[in-house]
Design a protein around this motif. Structure first.
Motif, short mmCIF file in Angstrom:
data_model
loop_
_atom_site.label_atom_id
_atom_site.label_comp_id
_atom_site.label_asym_id
_atom_site.label_seq_id
_atom_site.Cartn_x
_atom_site.Cartn_y
_atom_site.Cartn_z
N GLU A 39 0.96 -1.23 -0.07
CA GLU A 39 -0.17 0.17 0.18
C GLU A 39 1.09 1.34 0.11
OE1 GLU A 39 -3.07 0.49 2.84
OE2 GLU A 39 -3.71 -1.68 2.45
N ILE A 40 0.59 2.14 -1.00
CA ILE A 40 1.45 3.58 -1.10
C ILE A 40 0.45 4.47 -0.68
CG2 ILE A 40 2.66 4.84 -2.62
CD1 ILE A 40 3.52 2.26 -4.17
N ASP A 41 0.78 5.14 0.26
CA ASP A 41 -0.27 6.38 0.62
C ASP A 41 0.45 7.71 0.41
OD1 ASP A 41 -2.19 7.70 2.04
OD2 ASP A 41 -1.05 8.06 4.04
N ALA A 42 -0.35 8.45 -0.74
CA ALA A 42 -0.06 9.81 -1.26
C ALA A 42 -0.84 10.86 -0.41
CB ALA A 42 -0.15 9.86 -2.77
N SER A 43 -0.04 11.62 0.33
CA SER A 43 -0.89 12.63 1.04
C SER A 43 -0.37 14.02 0.76
CB SER A 43 -0.69 12.42 2.46
OG SER A 43 -1.18 13.27 2.89
N ASN A 44 -1.30 14.98 0.56
CA ASN A 44 -0.97 16.37 0.44
C ASN A 44 -1.47 17.20 1.50
OD1 ASN A 44 -1.02 18.85 -0.79
ND2 ASN A 44 -2.63 18.70 -2.15
N ASP A 45 -0.44 17.57 2.37
CA ASP A 45 -0.32 18.19 3.54
C ASP A 45 -0.95 19.61 3.33
OD1 ASP A 45 0.12 15.86 4.92
OD2 ASP A 45 2.24 16.41 4.96
N SER A 46 -0.42 20.41 2.36
CA SER A 46 -1.09 21.74 2.17
C SER A 46 -2.55 21.68 1.93
CB SER A 46 -0.14 22.38 1.31
OG SER A 46 -0.29 21.73 -0.18
N GLY A 47 -2.91 20.77 1.24
CA GLY A 47 -4.73 20.69 0.93
C GLY A 47 -5.16 20.25 2.13
N LYS A 48 -4.80 19.46 3.01
CA LYS A 48 -5.43 18.90 4.48
C LYS A 48 -5.45 20.36 5.28
CE LYS A 48 -4.72 14.29 4.88
NZ LYS A 48 -4.06 12.98 5.60
N GLU A 49 -4.19 21.24 5.29
CA GLU A 49 -4.26 22.23 6.03
C GLU A 49 -5.40 23.30 5.70
OE1 GLU A 49 -0.39 23.94 6.17
OE2 GLU A 49 0.43 22.12 7.31
N ARG A 50 -5.43 23.65 4.22
CA ARG A 50 -6.38 24.46 3.74
C ARG A 50 -7.78 24.02 3.89
NH1 ARG A 50 -4.80 25.91 -2.20
NH2 ARG A 50 -3.33 27.44 -0.81
N GLY A 51 -7.94 22.92 3.71
CA GLY A 51 -9.34 22.22 4.22
C GLY A 51 -9.86 22.65 5.49
N PHE A 52 -8.67 22.35 6.67
CA PHE A 52 -8.95 22.60 7.99
C PHE A 52 -9.16 23.82 8.29
CE2 PHE A 52 -6.69 18.34 8.76
CZ PHE A 52 -8.07 17.71 9.15
N LEU A 53 -8.55 24.92 7.29
CA LEU A 53 -8.68 26.36 7.73
C LEU A 53 -10.23 26.79 6.98
CD1 LEU A 53 -5.26 27.87 6.36
CD2 LEU A 53 -6.32 27.84 8.68
N TYR A 54 -10.56 26.05 6.01
CA TYR A 54 -12.06 26.49 5.40
C TYR A 54 -13.06 25.84 6.47
CZ TYR A 54 -10.51 27.42 0.59
OH TYR A 54 -10.06 28.07 -0.52
N ILE A 55 -12.71 24.81 7.35
CA ILE A 55 -13.77 24.28 8.07
C ILE A 55 -13.80 25.15 9.27
CG2 ILE A 55 -14.10 22.38 9.78
CD1 ILE A 55 -12.97 20.67 7.67
N GLY A 56 -12.38 25.57 9.71
CA GLY A 56 -12.40 26.54 10.81
C GLY A 56 -13.17 28.00 10.67
N LEU A 57 -12.96 28.43 9.44
CA LEU A 57 -13.70 29.64 9.09
C LEU A 57 -15.21 29.38 8.79
CD1 LEU A 57 -13.60 32.38 7.69
CD2 LEU A 57 -13.37 31.49 5.49
N ALA A 58 -15.76 28.08 8.51
CA ALA A 58 -17.11 27.80 8.54
C ALA A 58 -17.70 27.85 9.61
CB ALA A 58 -17.27 26.77 7.69
N ILE A 59 -16.86 27.47 10.63
CA ILE A 59 -17.66 27.22 12.12
C ILE A 59 -17.60 28.73 12.88
CG2 ILE A 59 -16.98 26.81 14.56
CD1 ILE A 59 -15.67 24.16 13.35
N VAL A 60 -16.79 29.71 12.37
CA VAL A 60 -16.52 31.01 12.77
C VAL A 60 -17.83 31.76 12.16
CG1 VAL A 60 -15.32 33.24 12.72
CG2 VAL A 60 -14.47 31.18 13.50
N LEU A 61 -18.05 31.53 10.70
CA LEU A 61 -19.28 32.12 10.11
C LEU A 61 -20.54 31.73 10.67
CD1 LEU A 61 -17.89 32.08 6.29
CD2 LEU A 61 -18.32 34.16 7.83
N PHE A 62 -20.52 30.32 10.87
CA PHE A 62 -22.03 29.85 11.39
C PHE A 62 -22.13 30.35 12.66
CE2 PHE A 62 -24.56 26.36 13.51
CZ PHE A 62 -25.45 26.37 12.40
N GLY A 63 -21.06 30.59 13.60
CA GLY A 63 -21.28 31.34 15.01
C GLY A 63 -21.85 32.54 15.00
#
Length: 72
Positions: A39-63
């Motif tokens: 099994e070869i795991d290819a991961s894009n860490d910058s994409g994950k970081e950007r996704g988590f930033l979007y989720i954090g921004l969504a939480i702030v906007l929802f609040g």
């Protein structure tokens, strides 16, 4: 309808959209491939970081949207 309620509704809708984008970015930033039993795991860490930033921004906007709707 007051302008605060409209802004609150727009913030909540924006939060849902941005949260959706963030979840898609996090889920699409990693892939696994199986080659000859390995099994070869290819991961894009910058994409994950950007996704988590979007989720954090969504939480702030929802609040902010909930606060705007409940403000008297």
């Amino acid at each position: 309808m007051k302008i605060g309620k409209i802004i609150g509704a727009v913030l909540i809708l924006g939060a849902i959209y941005i949260g959706y984008l963030g979840i898609n970015k996090v889920s699409n930033s990693s892939a696994e491939v199986e080659v000859l039993g390995l099994e070869i795991d290819a991961s894009n860490d910058s994409g994950k970081e950007r996704g988590f930033l979007y989720i954090g921004l969504a939480i702030v906007l929802f609040g902010g949207g909930i606060y705007s709707l409940n403000k008297k």
